[in-house]
Every structure is written in structure tokens, then in C-alpha cells.
Design a protein around this motif. Structure first.
Motif, PDB file in Angstrom:
ATOM      1  N   SER A  35      15.404  16.862 -35.787  1.00 46.44           N
ATOM      2  CA  SER A  35      15.417  15.406 -35.605  1.00 46.44           C
ATOM      3  C   SER A  35      14.001  14.910 -35.371  1.00 46.44           C
ATOM      4  O   SER A  35      13.191  15.581 -34.736  1.00 46.44           O
ATOM      5  N   ILE A  36      13.727  13.739 -35.925  1.00 45.92           N
ATOM      6  CA  ILE A  36      12.420  13.095 -35.779  1.00 45.92           C
ATOM      7  C   ILE A  36      12.686  11.644 -35.403  1.00 45.92           C
ATOM      8  O   ILE A  36      13.400  10.931 -36.118  1.00 45.92           O
ATOM      9  N   SER A  37      12.118  11.223 -34.283  1.00 47.75           N
ATOM     10  CA  SER A  37      12.316   9.841 -33.856  1.00 47.75           C
ATOM     11  C   SER A  37      10.980   9.137 -33.731  1.00 47.75           C
ATOM     12  O   SER A  37       9.936   9.778 -33.512  1.00 47.75           O
ATOM     13  N   ALA A  38      11.026   7.807 -33.866  1.00 52.56           N
ATOM     14  CA  ALA A  38       9.809   7.011 -33.780  1.00 52.56           C
ATOM     15  C   ALA A  38      10.194   5.568 -33.539  1.00 52.56           C
ATOM     16  O   ALA A  38      11.281   5.130 -33.952  1.00 52.56           O
ATOM     17  N   PRO A  39       9.346   4.803 -32.880  1.00 53.72           N
ATOM     18  CA  PRO A  39       9.589   3.361 -32.763  1.00 53.72           C
ATOM     19  C   PRO A  39       9.536   2.702 -34.142  1.00 53.72           C
ATOM     20  O   PRO A  39       9.003   3.267 -35.098  1.00 53.72           O
ATOM     21  N   ASN A  40      10.076   1.498 -34.238  1.00 53.51           N
ATOM     22  CA  ASN A  40      10.010   0.765 -35.501  1.00 53.51           C
ATOM     23  C   ASN A  40       8.567   0.554 -35.933  1.00 53.51           C
ATOM     24  O   ASN A  40       7.701   0.243 -35.121  1.00 53.51           O
ATOM     25  N   ALA A 594      19.373  22.703 -53.311  1.00 55.90           N
ATOM     26  CA  ALA A 594      18.869  22.263 -52.011  1.00 55.90           C
ATOM     27  C   ALA A 594      19.813  22.747 -50.922  1.00 55.90           C
ATOM     28  O   ALA A 594      21.015  22.532 -50.982  1.00 55.90           O
ATOM     29  N   LYS A 595      19.246  23.404 -49.906  1.00 57.82           N
ATOM     30  CA  LYS A 595      20.018  23.824 -48.738  1.00 57.82           C
ATOM     31  C   LYS A 595      19.652  22.968 -47.539  1.00 57.82           C
ATOM     32  O   LYS A 595      19.758  23.414 -46.399  1.00 57.82           O
ATOM     33  N   PHE A 596      19.206  21.740 -47.813  1.00 54.53           N
ATOM     34  CA  PHE A 596      18.849  20.848 -46.716  1.00 54.53           C
ATOM     35  C   PHE A 596      19.237  19.415 -47.062  1.00 54.53           C
ATOM     36  O   PHE A 596      19.380  19.055 -48.239  1.00 54.53           O
ATOM     37  N   LEU A 597      19.416  18.589 -46.027  1.00 53.45           N
ATOM     38  CA  LEU A 597      19.698  17.162 -46.166  1.00 53.45           C
ATOM     39  C   LEU A 597      18.738  16.392 -45.287  1.00 53.45           C
ATOM     40  O   LEU A 597      18.452  16.810 -44.166  1.00 53.45           O
ATOM     41  N   ILE A 598      18.243  15.274 -45.799  1.00 55.38           N
ATOM     42  CA  ILE A 598      17.428  14.357 -45.012  1.00 55.38           C
ATOM     43  C   ILE A 598      18.258  13.093 -44.794  1.00 55.38           C
ATOM     44  O   ILE A 598      18.671  12.430 -45.747  1.00 55.38           O
ATOM     45  N   LEU A 599      18.521  12.767 -43.538  1.00 56.37           N
ATOM     46  CA  LEU A 599      19.322  11.583 -43.200  1.00 56.37           C
ATOM     47  C   LEU A 599      18.420  10.574 -42.503  1.00 56.37           C
ATOM     48  O   LEU A 599      17.948  10.824 -41.385  1.00 56.37           O
ATOM     49  N   ASP A 600      18.168   9.449 -43.151  1.00 52.74           N
ATOM     50  CA  ASP A 600      17.266   8.437 -42.597  1.00 52.74           C
ATOM     51  C   ASP A 600      18.058   7.273 -42.027  1.00 52.74           C
ATOM     52  O   ASP A 600      18.672   6.494 -42.770  1.00 52.74           O
ATOM     53  N   ASP A 601      18.046   7.160 -40.718  1.00 55.55           N
ATOM     54  CA  ASP A 601      18.601   5.989 -40.040  1.00 55.55           C
ATOM     55  C   ASP A 601      20.018   5.679 -40.508  1.00 55.55           C
ATOM     56  O   ASP A 601      20.344   4.536 -40.840  1.00 55.55           O
ATOM     57  N   VAL A 602      20.877   6.699 -40.534  1.00 63.08           N
ATOM     58  CA  VAL A 602      22.225   6.528 -41.087  1.00 63.08           C
ATOM     59  C   VAL A 602      23.231   6.092 -40.035  1.00 63.08           C
ATOM     60  O   VAL A 602      24.407   5.894 -40.349  1.00 63.08           O
ATOM     61  N   THR A 603      22.789   5.931 -38.770  1.00 63.28           N
ATOM     62  CA  THR A 603      23.742   5.593 -37.705  1.00 63.28           C
ATOM     63  C   THR A 603      23.582   4.169 -37.198  1.00 63.28           C
ATOM     64  O   THR A 603      24.168   3.806 -36.188  1.00 63.28           O
ATOM     65  N   SER A 604      22.795   3.349 -37.880  1.00 68.10           N
ATOM     66  CA  SER A 604      22.456   2.024 -37.348  1.00 68.10           C
ATOM     67  C   SER A 604      23.678   1.133 -37.142  1.00 68.10           C
ATOM     68  O   SER A 604      23.683   0.254 -36.292  1.00 68.10           O
ATOM     69  N   SER A 605      24.745   1.341 -37.920  1.00 63.64           N
ATOM     70  CA  SER A 605      25.933   0.497 -37.784  1.00 63.64           C
ATOM     71  C   SER A 605      26.947   1.069 -36.795  1.00 63.64           C
ATOM     72  O   SER A 605      27.978   0.445 -36.542  1.00 63.64           O
ATOM     73  N   LEU A 606      26.678   2.251 -36.248  1.00 58.46           N
ATOM     74  CA  LEU A 606      27.618   2.892 -35.321  1.00 58.46           C
ATOM     75  C   LEU A 606      27.227   2.609 -33.882  1.00 58.46           C
ATOM     76  O   LEU A 606      26.038   2.557 -33.550  1.00 58.46           O
ATOM     77  N   ASP A 607      28.216   2.449 -33.020  1.00 55.67           N
ATOM     78  CA  ASP A 607      27.902   2.315 -31.597  1.00 55.67           C
ATOM     79  C   ASP A 607      27.546   3.693 -31.037  1.00 55.67           C
ATOM     80  O   ASP A 607      27.676   4.719 -31.712  1.00 55.67           O
ATOM     81  N   SER A 608      27.100   3.720 -29.792  1.00 56.73           N
ATOM     82  CA  SER A 608      26.582   4.958 -29.221  1.00 56.73           C
ATOM     83  C   SER A 608      27.637   6.057 -29.179  1.00 56.73           C
ATOM     84  O   SER A 608      27.340   7.244 -29.391  1.00 56.73           O
ATOM     85  N   HIS A 610      30.228   6.550 -31.283  1.00 54.67           N
ATOM     86  CA  HIS A 610      30.425   7.124 -32.611  1.00 54.67           C
ATOM     87  C   HIS A 610      29.176   7.849 -33.100  1.00 54.67           C
ATOM     88  O   HIS A 610      29.280   8.805 -33.873  1.00 54.67           O
ATOM     89  N   GLN A 611      28.002   7.395 -32.673  1.00 54.45           N
ATOM     90  CA  GLN A 611      26.785   8.157 -32.971  1.00 54.45           C
ATOM     91  C   GLN A 611      26.878   9.558 -32.378  1.00 54.45           C
ATOM     92  O   GLN A 611      26.533  10.553 -33.018  1.00 54.45           O
ATOM     93  N   PHE A 612      27.354   9.609 -31.140  1.00 57.04           N
ATOM     94  CA  PHE A 612      27.498  10.893 -30.463  1.00 57.04           C
ATOM     95  C   PHE A 612      28.490  11.784 -31.210  1.00 57.04           C
ATOM     96  O   PHE A 612      28.243  12.979 -31.420  1.00 57.04           O
ATOM     97  N   HIS A 613      29.593  11.205 -31.664  1.00 55.83           N
ATOM     98  CA  HIS A 613      30.580  11.982 -32.408  1.00 55.83           C
ATOM     99  C   HIS A 613      29.978  12.506 -33.719  1.00 55.83           C
ATOM    100  O   HIS A 613      30.222  13.658 -34.105  1.00 55.83           O
ATOM    101  N   LEU A 614      29.208  11.648 -34.410  1.00 54.23           N
ATOM    102  CA  LEU A 614      28.596  12.074 -35.660  1.00 54.23           C
ATOM    103  C   LEU A 614      27.627  13.226 -35.423  1.00 54.23           C
ATOM    104  O   LEU A 614      27.604  14.204 -36.197  1.00 54.23           O
ATOM    105  N   MET A 615      26.832  13.139 -34.373  1.00 58.42           N
ATOM    106  CA  MET A 615      25.898  14.231 -34.081  1.00 58.42           C
ATOM    107  C   MET A 615      26.655  15.527 -33.793  1.00 58.42           C
ATOM    108  O   MET A 615      26.229  16.616 -34.202  1.00 58.42           O
ATOM    109  N   THR A 640      16.808   4.395 -29.777  1.00 59.43           N
ATOM    110  CA  THR A 640      16.385   4.952 -28.482  1.00 59.43           C
ATOM    111  C   THR A 640      17.506   5.736 -27.806  1.00 59.43           C
ATOM    112  O   THR A 640      17.242   6.717 -27.088  1.00 59.43           O
ATOM    113  N   VAL A 641      18.750   5.313 -28.013  1.00 62.69           N
ATOM    114  CA  VAL A 641      19.874   6.055 -27.443  1.00 62.69           C
ATOM    115  C   VAL A 641      19.975   7.431 -28.080  1.00 62.69           C
ATOM    116  O   VAL A 641      20.153   8.446 -27.396  1.00 62.69           O
ATOM    117  N   LEU A 642      19.833   7.471 -29.408  1.00 63.40           N
ATOM    118  CA  LEU A 642      19.870   8.754 -30.100  1.00 63.40           C
ATOM    119  C   LEU A 642      18.711   9.645 -29.671  1.00 63.40           C
ATOM    120  O   LEU A 642      18.858  10.866 -29.582  1.00 63.40           O
TER     121      LEU A 642
END
Length: 823
Positions: A35-40, A594-608, A610-615, A640-642
Motif C-alpha cells: 500500500s502507498i498513501s499520500a495527501p491529495n 501479470a501476477k500483480f494488480l495496481i488499485l488506484d483510489d478504488v474505495t472513494s465511494s465506500l464508507d470506512s 466497507h473499506q475495511f471489509h474490502l481490505m 486518511t482512514v485507510l
């Protein structure tokens, strides 16, 4: 090839990542969820864009911008002086072996180059890992829900590992398209040629019948064998004693009618026989020419069809617009053109579908084409293109050759109403002249025959009848051969069309059946993942009609309701979860290179929650190492929650988390010691006296610290600074900070201590005199290592002027809240 894991990404000068001379390097772990996080605005999406470009060769959101926006010019970082963007992907073979680093560069002109280490084929590897589920962002999931069934089905083919089969299916369908196929092989022109041959043959048969009757004095039987007919014709000439020597030892078609006429002339002695023969030939020519003329009813029909085409043509805008609409339809119908409401020709957007508008326009042209086809059929079947002899005989030298001039136009189906009327009126003139000429020749013939012996007159008439019979037999055979040759060619073309139709249909059925089988395997996995994310009595469903590319989405169950439209009732979060579930299910079952996936900001519409469930789903049910056979997952997020969840998971051995910070102007680096790495590298160069490599890093470090001060204490910065010269940026930032300090000081609201105000001036003087005054003018030869070390210390001192110790006596410092507030 067994597949690849992503081990490292290196980026410089690309999108929002400058990092001139010091690329952003992100190390990833194949056996962890990454995981890689950063401010906007720091560069998270630029990382995703860079990987997208490296693998696919394009960034759709830039390529799809209106031309006026010059999207392709924004691939490279605007602050990087090298004019080249570089993205390097280090890949690890899943089956073991040496890692491969693929370096992709793009220059200012848009040229792309690919190179690979260890002699590997970089382009082949990139093609192998370019799969629909490798690079996923929020827009991908939104599009999956919003797409039309056909477009969704074509996109889904890639998820099922059937992308190449889908492309082949579309290719076969294009080849089998009747209109395109017929245009390619010129079927219409060949059919027109065949129609002309049919008309010629019909006229030749009619003339044969008349000539035979005149020669043999018996009715012509079309069912009679040609050899029998020729034998009777030969016998008719051979039975004339005067002509017998000319017939013996020759077949009918070898007999020379002119010699027969000469024999009659010699027998009687005189020119009257020759004159009679000429009258008979001229009479035959005029009669035969007049017979080719279409009837008045045919003329009316031609005008009617030409007028109908004119009416259809009035709602179109000509050939150039037809080409424009055709090309526009090709672009708009392509899956890569996402917004069907944006015109590809002018980049303007509309509330209605431009594709639908273009297709309506094309339908207008298709109406013209249909009218033209009717006109061609009428023109060729009624013999309007076979009136050369009539016009040659009936036209005076000073008169316009209307029929000859309209011949090609008629065959092409572009005859307009005005010209059709001119042609039909001219034909009426020619047929009237033909009738008058035939009457005149008939009178001359009768008058001449009265002065000649009846017996010899009959000889001449039989000779001319034989001439007509020979000529029309030759014309009939040529027409029949032409008809047969074209017919054979059309039959071959038809066999190709039949094959393509069958191949297209068969392949479509096979591809559809294969897709359906894989869809059956994906659906239960999709439902399991969706249930684990949403924890609700909503059950997604996927439907693919047999033999069709269309993929429909629905809800098998919506709480207590069965078979409900997904698009009609699902909220954005549920839509997102539906799409994510489908993509993860497909990737788990049909992953390839490819044995990898890049997911960019795919949880923006989920509440915290459901984000937790997805993780948890990603960690425990999908990705390595929780699922040993699963793919490596890289998550990019600014939530920031993630980030708190990422940090918590990072304490476990199966999760690798990184934070990045920085700006597009200077550098983006992993947060752990990012700016300190630049600082430490600068000091290392200065310790060895290497001012050439240290000087540009001082600029990065200085601008980073200045922007940090501006951001932390809220210094207003004029927007014009963003457009200023590279070498003057730091001085402009210092001036902006000093101006804000002076303004607050004058208002007696400045929070800085007197010593900090003094220190600020000292630090600025050192930075400007020992560094910026030389850097901005390019006089870098004036730098010395000791003076630059002093500049580095002055930068630290400058930043400390905006900080205070908190808590007091702790030795820990933090920035003031603003220039007028401590906390």
C-alpha cells in the motif's frame, strides 16, 4: 510464460513527479499486500499514470482531452529540465530466475522507447502483462457499470482471457459486413457489367431471329441446336446457284457476304447492286440501333429514379461530409472513445449522443446510396449505356453527345433529374430521326429494286441477311462469354462471402460459448466477494446471451425482490462494490502474464466499514500471501482512514506500507526520510567537493523547504509564480514569504520572535548571495563546497525561524499555525 511480480518502480520527469537527478523509487514486495498513501496532489495518481503508460503506451485521460487542451503535452513533468520522462519497472519472474528491469522513456516530441535488462524483450513482456485487470481505478469500475451491454461485453472479454478472441470476432464481423465486402470487391460494378451483357444478348437473339427468317424464309426455333441452325443458313446461301462457288468448302460463318454482293454485281454488271447492298446495310444499322432504345415508359422511370435520388441527396452535404461522418463514426464507436457526447472533429460536448447524430447523418447518405443503386440497375438493365450506335448515327457534328456524356454517370448512379430529362429528350430526338431514316431507306430500296431483276435482288437481300446473322451470332457469343466470366467471378466472391459469414457466425458462437462457460465460473466468486464486502442481501448477476457479445448486469436478488436492474437501484458504493467483485473474481480465475494488480483510489465511494471489509477480502481471500496462488496487490490511496488501517496492517509481516510526500515542482519521495535523503546526498557530494552534483539538489531541497514553510504557516503565493522561470522560483518564493512577514509585522500581528526575524534576514542574505545569485544566472562555476555547506545550514535556519519548541524544554519543534497564530 508463467507470469511476473512487480518488484520496483522508478519514476523521473513524468506527470507530477519531477525528481530531477534523483528518481522516485518505490520498492514493492511480491509476498505482501503493498500500500502507498499520500495527501491529495502529492503524486499518487502520477505513480498510477506512470505505470499505465509504461505498460500500455498511453494515458487515456490525456489522449481523450479536447485537442485544444493539448493533452499529450502533459505526459512530462513541466518543471523537469531534461525534457524526458522515464519510468522503470523491475519485474520478478513468478517461476524464479533473474529479475528484468524494463525502462520506458518518452521525449518532448512524444516518442516512446523501451529497453530491457538481461537481453529481455521489453515490448513482449509489457504486452504479456497488459491485461484489463492489472491497472484498475475508480473510473474503470464506474465505466463497467455504465457501459452499454456490447461495450461491457467486449471489455469483459479481456477479463476472461479472451481479448484476442474478441478482437478476432470483431475482425471477422467487419470482413463479413455486406456493404464493406461488396464495396471492396466492386460487386455493384460487376453486376452492372453482367446486366449489360444480358441486355446485349437479348438484343442479339432478337436480331438473329429476324436475320434467320429473312435468310432461310422459315421461323427461327430458339430450342434448335446451333449447328442445325447454321446448317440451314448455309443451305439457304448454297441453294443460290450464283453463290454456290462461294459457299462450297466453307462453313456458314466463313462465307463472306461482301463477296456474295460482288457476285451479284458482276453477274448483272452495274453499280446498282452495290448501291442496294449499301442501302440494306444502312437500313439494318438504323433498325438495330433504334431497337436498343428504351421505351417511353423506361424514360419516365429513369426520370422518376433520378428525382428520387435528388430528394435524398438534398438532406446530405456531399461526399466530403460523408467521409467525415464515416470517420467520425469509426472513432466514436471505438471503445477507446469513452464519451460519445464529445465530437471527435471539433471537441465540443453535447448533452445528446454525437454517435447517434452521426449515424442519423450516415443513414441519410445510405438513402442516397440505395437510390443510386436503383438508378444503376435501371440504367444497365434497360440498356441506357448501350446507345452508342444510335447516337453515332443520329447526332450531327455540332450537336452535344448527351448519351455518351451521361454513360459513366449513369453506371455510377449519380445521374440527376435535370440530366435525366435532357437524356430522355435527346433519345426521343434520336429515335425520331432513326424512324425517319429507316423510312427514307425503305423508299430508296423499293425504288431501286424495281429497276433490278427480282432474282438478283433476292441474292443481295440474302447476303445482307447472312451478314446480320453472322454479326449477331458473334455479338451473342461475346455477351454470353462476358456474362459467364463475370458470373463466375461473382460466384467466387459469393463463396468467399459465404465462408466469411459462416466463419464469423461459427467463431462468434464458439467465443460466446467459451465466454459463457467462464462467466459461469466467475459469477459465484463475484457473489462471494460482493457479500464479503457489503454484507447485505443483494446478489449480483451476470448475463450473456448466447451468440452475442452483450454482457448484461443485474441483481438476482435485491433483498426480497428477484431480477432487479442493477443500474436502476444501486447506489454508487454498491455499484463500485459490484464492479470490484467482478474484476477481482476474473483476476483470481484467469490471470495470465501479470501476477500483480495496481488499485488506484478504488474505495472513494465506500464508507470506512466497507473499506475495511474490502481490505480484508483482498488480504484474506484474494492476494498473496493470504492466498499463495493469488496475485500481488498494490493499493494507492489518499484516504486518511485507510492510511491508519495500512499502518496497522504494516505491523504484520504480510503487509508492506509506504507514505510519499513532496510536490510536482520539486520531488516526490517516500516519507520515511524523503527530504532527508536529498539533504544527506547533498552533504555527501559537498564533503567530496562535488559541487556540480550538489548544486541542483540544493535547489530541490531549498524549494521543498520553502514550499513546506508556505504550506505550514499559510503564506499566500501569487499564482504567477507557477509560471516563472525555473531558476527564479526559489527567489520568488522567498520574496513571497518575506512580503507576508513584513505585512504581518506592519500590522503588529507577527507571531515570530525578534531573534527569528533577525535570523530570517541573515538566512535569506546567505542563501541569495552564496547560491541564488549564481544559480539564477547559470554561473555555477562560482560555487565552492564550503559556501554551499553554509547555504544548506542557512536553509535549515530559515525554516527554524517559523518554528517554536513544543512542549517547552522538550527539544521538539513544530511550525506556527500561521504568521499571526502560534497554535
Amino acid at each position: 510464460m508463467s507470469g511476473w511480480y512487480l518488484q520496483k518502480v522508478s519514476i523521473e520527469g513524468f506527470r507530477g513527479i519531477n525528481n530531477e537527478g534523483a528518481p522516485l523509487v518505490l520498492k514493492l514486495k511480491p509476498d505482501c499486500v503493498n500500500s502507498i498513501s499520500a495527501p491529495n496532489g502529492v503524486g499518487k495518481t502520477s505513480i498510477f499514470d506512470a505505470i499505465v503508460y509504461a505498460i500500455t503506451g498511453r494515458i487515456p485521460k490525456l489522449e481523450d482531452l479536447p485537442a485544444a487542451e493539448k493533452g499529450p503535452s502533459y505526459y512530462l513533468n513541466r518543471f523537469h529540465t531534461g525534457g524526458v520522462g522515464t519510468v522503470a519497472l523491475t519485474l520478478e519472474p513468478a517461476a524464479g530466475g533473474a529479475e528484468v528491469t524494463i525502462t520506458v522513456q518518452r521525449d518532448a516530441a512524444g516518442a516512446r522507447t523501451v529497453s530491457a535488462s538481461n537481453g529481455a524483450d521489453g515490448d513482449a513482456i509489457l504486452a504479456d502483462i497488459n491485461r484489463e485487470f492489472v491497472l484498475l481505478d475508480g473510473k474503470t469500475f464506474q465505466d463497467f457499470i455504465d457501459f452499454s451491454p456490447q461495450k461491457r461485453g467486449r471489455s469483459f472479454a479481456g477479463l476472461l482471457g479472451l481479448k484476442r478472441y474478441s478482437a478476432l470476432r470483431q475482425g471477422l464481423a467487419s470482413l463479413a459486413n455486406t456493404k464493406a465486402f461488396n464495396n471492396h470487391f466492386g460487386v455493384a460494378a460487376k453486376e452492372a457489367t453482367q446486366n449489360s451483357a444480358t441486355v446485349t444478348a437479348q438484343r442479339a437473339r432478337a436480331n438473329i431471329k429476324e436475320a434467320y427468317t429473312a435468310l432461310v424464309a422459315d421461323e427461327y426455333d430458339p430450342a434448335e441446336a446451333e449447328t442445325t441452325m447454321l446448317a440451314k443458313a448455309h443451305s439457304a446461301l448454297h441453294g443460290v446457284e450464283l453463290l454456290r462457288p462461294l459457299c462450297e468448302g466453307r462453313t456458314f460463318e466463313e462465307i463472306d457476304p461482301s463477296a456474295c454482293v460482288d457476285a451479284a454485281k458482276t453477274a448483272e454488271g452495274g453499280e446498282a447492286w452495290e448501291q442496294l447492298a449499301k442501302i440494306l446495310r444502312d437500313q439494318t444499322s438504323w433498325i438495330d440501333a433504334a431497337k436498343t432504345a428504351p421505351s417511353e415508359e423506361d424514360a419516365g422511370r429513369l426520370i422518376e429514379l433520378a428525382d428520387a435520388r435528388d430528394v435524398a441527396l438534398q438532406v446530405t452535404q456531399g461526399v466530403l461530409f460523408h467521409q467525415l461522418y464515416g470517420l467520425s463514426e469509426t472513432i466514436l464507436a471505438d471503445d477507446s472513445w469513452a464519451d460519445k457526447c464529445v465530437c471527435p472533429a471539433c471537441d465540443r460536448s453535447d448533452t445528446n449522443s454525437v454517435l447517434d447524430h452521426v449515424r442519423r447523418k450516415i443513414a441519410d447518405f445510405e438513402a442516397v446510396e440505395a437510390a443510386s443503386a436503383n438508378l444503376v440497375q435501371e440504367w444497365t438493365e434497360r440498356g441506357w449505356n448501350q446507345l452508342d450506335d444510335l447516337e453515332r448515327l443520329g447526332r450531327q457534328p455540332e450537336e452535344q453527345a448527351h448519351l455518351a456524356e451521361a454513360k459513366d454517370i449513369g453506371v455510377k448512379g449519380t445521374l440527376d433529374g435535370t440530366r435525366a430529362r435532357a437524356v430522355t429528350e435527346w433519345l426521343k430526338t434520336l429515335t425520331d430521326r432513326a424512324d425517319a431514316k429507316v423510312a427514307e431507306l425503305t423508299d430508296s430500296k423499293m425504288a431501286l429494286e424495281k429497276s433490278l431483276p427480282n432474282k438478283l435482288t433476292a441474292v443481295v437481300e440474302k447476303a445482307e441477311a447472312a451478314r446480320r446473322l453472322q454479326t449477331n451470332l458473334s455479338d451473342l457469343r461475346a455477351a454470353m462469354k462476358g456474362h459467364s466470366d463475370v458470373g463466375a467471378e461473382l460466384a467466387r466472391i459469393a463463396r468467399v462471402k459465404t465462408f466469411l459469414d459462416a466463419a464469423s457466425s461459427s467463431f462468434a458462437s464458439s467465443e460466446s460459448a467459451t465466454s459463457a462457460r467462464r462467466l459461469i465460473a466467475i459469477e459465484p466468486v463475484t457473489r462471494t466477494i460482493f457479500a464479503a464486502i457489503m454484507f447485505t442481501d443483494v446478489v449480483p448477476a451476470l448475463k450473456k446471451r448466447v451468440g452475442s457479445e452483450d454482457l448484461s448486469i443485474s441483481l438476482a436478488q435485491f433483498w426480497t425482490l428477484p431480477d432487479i436492474s442493477a443500474q436502476a437501484v444501486l447506489s454508487e458504493s454498491y455499484r463500485n462494490a459490484f464492479a470490484i467483485s467482478v474484476y477481482l473474481a476474473a483476476a483470481s480465475l484467469y490471470g495470465a502474464g501479470a501476477k500483480f494488480l495496481i488499485l488506484d483510489d478504488v474505495t472513494s465511494s465506500l464508507d470506512s466499514g466497507h473499506q475495511f471489509h474490502l481490505m480484508n477480502v483482498i488480504k484474506g481471500q484474494f492476494a498473496r500471501p493470504g492466498v499463495p496462488s493469488g496475485p500481488q496487490v498494490v493499493l494507492l490511496s489518499h484516504d486518511t482512514v485507510l492510511e491508519k488501517l495500512f499502518n496497522t496492517n504494516a505491523n504484520e509481516g504480510d503487509w508492506w506500507h509506504q507514505c510519499i510526500q513532496g510536490t510536482a515542482r520539486t520531488a516526490v519521495l517516500p516519507q520515511s526520510g524523503a527530504i532527508h535523503k536529498v539533504r544527506d546526498a547533498t552533504h555527501a557530494f559537498l564533503d567530496t567537493g562535488n559541487t556540480d552534483d550538489a548544486a541542483p539538489r540544493i535547489r530541490q531541497y531549498l524549494e521543498f523547504k520553502l514550499e513546506e514553510v508556505i504550506s505550514k504557516v499559510g503564506v499566500p503565493v501569487p499564482i504567477a509564480i507557477a509560471f516563472n522561470d525555473d531558476k527564479h522560483m526559489a527567489k520568488n518564493l522567498i520574496d513571497a514569504i518575506k512580503a507576508a512577514v513584513d505585512l504581518h509585522d506592519a500590522a503588529r500581528r507577527l507571531v515570530l520572535e525578534p531573534a527569528q526575524i533577525t535570523g530570517l534576514g541573515t538566512a535569506v542574505a546567505t542563501i541569495v548571495s552564496n547560491y541564488l545569485s549564481h544559480w539564477s544566472t547559470g554561473q555555477t562555476h562560482a560555487f565552492t563546497a564550503p559556501s554551499l555547506k553554509g547555504v544548506m545550514q542557512a536553509i535549515e535556519n530559515f525554516a527554524s525561524c517559523f518554528q517554536f519548541e513544543h512542549p517547552a524544554g522538550s527539544g521538539q519543534y513544530r511550525y506556527y499555525r500561521s504568521l499571526s497564530q502560534k497554535f
